[in-house]
Design an enzyme around this catalytic site. Structure first.
Site, short mmCIF file in Angstrom:
data_model
loop_
_atom_site.label_atom_id
_atom_site.label_comp_id
_atom_site.label_asym_id
_atom_site.label_seq_id
_atom_site.Cartn_x
_atom_site.Cartn_y
_atom_site.Cartn_z
N CYS A 7 -79.73 29.25 -21.83
CA CYS A 7 -79.16 28.95 -23.15
C CYS A 7 -77.73 29.48 -23.15
O CYS A 7 -77.14 29.68 -22.08
CB CYS A 7 -80.02 29.50 -24.28
SG CYS A 7 -80.12 31.30 -24.37
N THR A 8 -77.18 29.73 -24.30
CA THR A 8 -75.79 30.16 -24.36
C THR A 8 -75.64 31.65 -24.05
O THR A 8 -75.03 32.02 -23.07
CB THR A 8 -75.18 29.82 -25.74
OG1 THR A 8 -75.35 28.42 -25.99
CG2 THR A 8 -73.70 30.17 -25.79
N GLY A 9 -76.22 32.51 -24.89
CA GLY A 9 -76.01 33.94 -24.73
C GLY A 9 -77.11 34.68 -24.01
O GLY A 9 -76.97 35.87 -23.72
N ASN A 10 -78.25 34.02 -23.76
CA ASN A 10 -79.40 34.63 -23.09
C ASN A 10 -79.95 35.82 -23.87
O ASN A 10 -80.35 36.82 -23.30
CB ASN A 10 -79.05 35.01 -21.65
CG ASN A 10 -80.24 35.43 -20.80
OD1 ASN A 10 -80.14 36.38 -20.04
ND2 ASN A 10 -81.35 34.74 -20.89
N THR A 11 -79.93 35.70 -25.21
CA THR A 11 -80.49 36.76 -26.06
C THR A 11 -81.60 36.24 -26.97
O THR A 11 -82.31 37.06 -27.56
CB THR A 11 -79.42 37.42 -26.94
OG1 THR A 11 -78.85 36.43 -27.80
CG2 THR A 11 -78.35 38.10 -26.10
N CYS A 12 -81.76 34.93 -27.08
CA CYS A 12 -82.76 34.36 -28.00
C CYS A 12 -83.69 33.39 -27.27
O CYS A 12 -84.76 33.76 -26.83
CB CYS A 12 -82.10 33.63 -29.17
SG CYS A 12 -80.92 34.58 -30.14
N ARG A 13 -83.23 32.14 -27.17
CA ARG A 13 -84.09 31.07 -26.67
C ARG A 13 -84.56 31.27 -25.25
O ARG A 13 -85.76 31.20 -24.97
CB ARG A 13 -83.37 29.72 -26.78
CG ARG A 13 -83.10 29.29 -28.20
CD ARG A 13 -82.18 28.10 -28.26
NE ARG A 13 -80.81 28.52 -27.90
CZ ARG A 13 -79.77 27.70 -27.88
NH1 ARG A 13 -79.93 26.41 -28.15
NH2 ARG A 13 -78.57 28.15 -27.57
N ASP A 110 -80.29 26.70 -31.69
CA ASP A 110 -80.05 28.13 -31.53
C ASP A 110 -80.42 28.87 -32.81
O ASP A 110 -79.85 28.60 -33.87
CB ASP A 110 -78.58 28.37 -31.21
CG ASP A 110 -78.28 29.78 -30.73
OD1 ASP A 110 -79.17 30.65 -30.82
OD2 ASP A 110 -77.15 29.99 -30.26
#
Length: 143
Positions: A7-13, A110
């Protein structure tokens, strides 16, 4: 097989998807390397709401730290699951082989900055996606 969720930040999805896929494969008795990365990751921990909703289903992602998707990680992956068509386009532009990349139908929005309920919906969508991918890649449960 090596599966990387991106994903974008690798903190959620992607860390939620990583944990869900590991649990699904363990339930099925399947051994595979599963990890996650982000296109703009900077070493941050998993988002608080992501930790909370994963704990609700018995999965602990408190030790997660975001990491960037590197060329080496992309090259080593057999499958790369991205959350949006934009992520797919960025990987293709970077030279990642198209046949490695999977985008879930409709993508996964997101949840960053959203409510805990938004994160629950994301977790539940990812659970459905993970089960479908496990069926496709490793065979359906009970078959």
């Amino acid at each position: 097989m090596t599966v990387v969720f991106v994903c974008t930040g690798n903190t959620c999805r992607s860390p939620m998807a990583e944990a869900l896929m590991r649990a699904e494969l363990a339930k099925r008795g399947i051994s595979a390397a599963v990890t996650s990365a982000g296109l703009a990751a900077t070493g941050d921990p998993a988002a608080d709401h992501a930790v909370t909703v994963m704990e609700e289903c018995g999965l602990n992602i408190t030790r997660h730290r975001s990491r960037p998707l590197t060329r080496e990680l992309a090259d080593a992956a057999d499958r790369i699951v991205v959350m949006t068509e934009n992520h797919r386009a960025l990987l293709l532009a970077a030279g990642v082989a198209e046949e490695k990349i999977t985008v879930p139908q409709g993508g996964v929005p997101d949840p960053f900055g959203g409510s805990v309920d938004t994160y629950r919906r994301t977790r539940d969508a990812l659970q459905t996606i993970v089960c479908s991918l496990a069926d496709a890649w490793f065979g359906e449960v009970g078959v």
